[in-house]
Scaffold this active site. Structure first.
Site, PDB file in Angstrom:
ATOM      1  N   MET A  23     -34.591 -33.159  25.431  1.00  0.00           N
ATOM      2  CA  MET A  23     -33.743 -31.982  25.286  1.00  0.00           C
ATOM      3  C   MET A  23     -32.286 -32.376  25.104  1.00  0.00           C
ATOM      4  O   MET A  23     -31.816 -33.376  25.639  1.00  0.00           O
ATOM      5  CB  MET A  23     -33.867 -31.085  26.522  1.00  0.00           C
ATOM      6  CG  MET A  23     -35.210 -30.405  26.658  1.00  0.00           C
ATOM      7  SD  MET A  23     -35.239 -29.338  28.112  1.00  0.00           S
ATOM      8  CE  MET A  23     -36.898 -28.667  27.952  1.00  0.00           C
ATOM      9  N   ASN A  24     -31.594 -31.557  24.337  1.00  0.00           N
ATOM     10  CA  ASN A  24     -30.152 -31.666  24.141  1.00  0.00           C
ATOM     11  C   ASN A  24     -29.700 -32.830  23.281  1.00  0.00           C
ATOM     12  O   ASN A  24     -28.531 -33.219  23.338  1.00  0.00           O
ATOM     13  CB  ASN A  24     -29.412 -31.716  25.486  1.00  0.00           C
ATOM     14  CG  ASN A  24     -28.935 -30.351  25.921  1.00  0.00           C
ATOM     15  OD1 ASN A  24     -28.175 -29.698  25.222  1.00  0.00           O
ATOM     16  ND2 ASN A  24     -29.422 -29.908  27.060  1.00  0.00           N
ATOM     17  N   ALA A  25     -30.596 -33.401  22.491  1.00  0.00           N
ATOM     18  CA  ALA A  25     -30.187 -34.467  21.569  1.00  0.00           C
ATOM     19  C   ALA A  25     -29.823 -33.919  20.196  1.00  0.00           C
ATOM     20  O   ALA A  25     -29.446 -34.682  19.311  1.00  0.00           O
ATOM     21  CB  ALA A  25     -31.290 -35.510  21.442  1.00  0.00           C
ATOM     22  N   GLY A  26     -29.976 -32.613  19.995  1.00  0.00           N
ATOM     23  CA  GLY A  26     -29.549 -32.006  18.744  1.00  0.00           C
ATOM     24  C   GLY A  26     -30.651 -31.738  17.738  1.00  0.00           C
ATOM     25  O   GLY A  26     -30.382 -31.654  16.536  1.00  0.00           O
ATOM     26  N   THR A  84     -32.592 -28.965  17.149  1.00  0.00           N
ATOM     27  CA  THR A  84     -32.478 -27.687  16.448  1.00  0.00           C
ATOM     28  C   THR A  84     -31.263 -27.675  15.530  1.00  0.00           C
ATOM     29  O   THR A  84     -31.331 -27.178  14.395  1.00  0.00           O
ATOM     30  CB  THR A  84     -32.405 -26.529  17.454  1.00  0.00           C
ATOM     31  OG1 THR A  84     -33.596 -26.522  18.257  1.00  0.00           O
ATOM     32  CG2 THR A  84     -32.301 -25.188  16.732  1.00  0.00           C
ATOM     33  N   THR A  87     -39.309 -18.147  23.886  1.00  0.00           N
ATOM     34  CA  THR A  87     -38.690 -16.849  24.163  1.00  0.00           C
ATOM     35  C   THR A  87     -37.240 -16.973  24.632  1.00  0.00           C
ATOM     36  O   THR A  87     -36.693 -16.034  25.197  1.00  0.00           O
ATOM     37  CB  THR A  87     -39.506 -16.102  25.230  1.00  0.00           C
ATOM     38  OG1 THR A  87     -39.597 -16.919  26.419  1.00  0.00           O
ATOM     39  CG2 THR A  87     -40.916 -15.812  24.718  1.00  0.00           C
ATOM     40  N   GLU A 128     -39.420 -26.357  17.815  1.00  0.00           N
ATOM     41  CA  GLU A 128     -40.237 -26.379  19.038  1.00  0.00           C
ATOM     42  C   GLU A 128     -41.718 -26.594  18.717  1.00  0.00           C
ATOM     43  O   GLU A 128     -42.606 -25.937  19.271  1.00  0.00           O
ATOM     44  CB  GLU A 128     -40.049 -25.081  19.827  1.00  0.00           C
ATOM     45  CG  GLU A 128     -38.620 -24.788  20.223  1.00  0.00           C
ATOM     46  CD  GLU A 128     -38.050 -25.780  21.234  1.00  0.00           C
ATOM     47  OE1 GLU A 128     -38.836 -26.539  21.839  1.00  0.00           O
ATOM     48  OE2 GLU A 128     -36.819 -25.796  21.409  1.00  0.00           O
ATOM     49  N   ALA A 129     -41.994 -27.538  17.842  1.00  0.00           N
ATOM     50  CA  ALA A 129     -43.365 -27.754  17.363  1.00  0.00           C
ATOM     51  C   ALA A 129     -44.302 -28.273  18.440  1.00  0.00           C
ATOM     52  O   ALA A 129     -45.525 -28.225  18.268  1.00  0.00           O
ATOM     53  CB  ALA A 129     -43.355 -28.718  16.178  1.00  0.00           C
ATOM     54  N   CYS A 173     -29.293 -41.791  29.021  1.00  0.00           N
ATOM     55  CA  CYS A 173     -29.737 -41.418  30.363  1.00  0.00           C
ATOM     56  C   CYS A 173     -28.577 -40.783  31.125  1.00  0.00           C
ATOM     57  O   CYS A 173     -27.452 -41.289  31.103  1.00  0.00           O
ATOM     58  CB  CYS A 173     -30.252 -42.653  31.097  1.00  0.00           C
ATOM     59  SG  CYS A 173     -30.686 -42.372  32.836  1.00  0.00           S
TER      60      CYS A 173
END
EC number: 2.7.1.21
Length: 212
Positions: free
Chosen positions: A13-16, A18, A44, A87-88, A144
């Site tokens: 998460m949060n690595a870009g 999207t 959602t 979000e596959a 990390c």
């Protein structure tokens, strides 16, 4: 006919992910390519009609895929030049098989973006099948939270403590409010002690400015 490809872009998460996908979509659109944007119905976090990145980029979502949705039967691809799926990891193995068929039969590039593993270090169903079927897999880097080494794993916390129990899919609150990206050594250390995680915040990858 142009040969299609199935591509998998993954990271914690949060690595870009999207943001990367939406930038690709915008670039394709500027070249006159017809873009189809999709996401699972189970995502959602935002309204079903929108795909939005944490850095603020957003675009209209063309379709939301529920459990019974078929990428081969429920979509006409005559006017589609590229398919991008956010979000596959939440898709089923069957739906990933269908995306492989879309690339092969219709000759269009399919780009899937998602997590590889959950906070228990288990592959998501959709991600597992993507690893098995994709032509190309790209991993985005993130560091990390604790030691600044490569952060390939997720640490989930509740009440300031690391946890290794609970459902793999948990979107009751935004993911960046309960997960941090960590290296394997820090994952092992934090999950084997009762040490409290102070002010857990994910370190985001560098964001490229985009005119909205």
């Amino acid at each position: 006919m142009t040969r299609g490809t199935l591509n998998f872009v993954t990271s914690p998460m949060n690595a870009g992910k999207t943001a990367n996908m939406l930038l690709r979509a915008r670039h394709a659109a500027t070249l006159g390519r017809r873009v189809l944007l999709a996401k699972p119905l189970s995502d959602t976090r935002h309204e079903s009609s929108v795909i939005r990145s944490r850095c603020g980029i957003e675009m209209k979502c063309d379709l939301c895929a529920g459990p019974e949705f078929s990428f081969t039967k429920d979509v006409l691809y005559g006017d589609v030049d590229i398919l991008l799926v956010d979000e596959a990891q939440f898709l089923s193995s069957r739906q990933i098989d269908e995306l492989r068929e879309v690339a092969d039969v219709h000759g269009i590039p399919v780009w899937c973006y998602g997590l590889l593993t959950d906070f228990k270090k288990n592959l998501f169903e959709g991600s597992k099948r993507l690893v098995e079927l994709c032509d190309k897999m790209i991993e985005l880097d993130i560091v990390c939270y604790f030691c600044k080494a490569d952060g390939r794993f997720h640490l989930k916390y509740a009440n300031g403590k690391a946890v290794v129990e609970g459902p793999s899919i948990d979107i009751s609150i935004p993911g960046d409010g309960k997960f941090v990206a960590v290296c394997h050594m820090c994952w092992t250390e934090k999950t084997s002690t009762s040490e409290e995680v102070q002010d857990p915040r994910v370190l985001c990858a560098k964001v490229i400015p985009v005119d909205r």
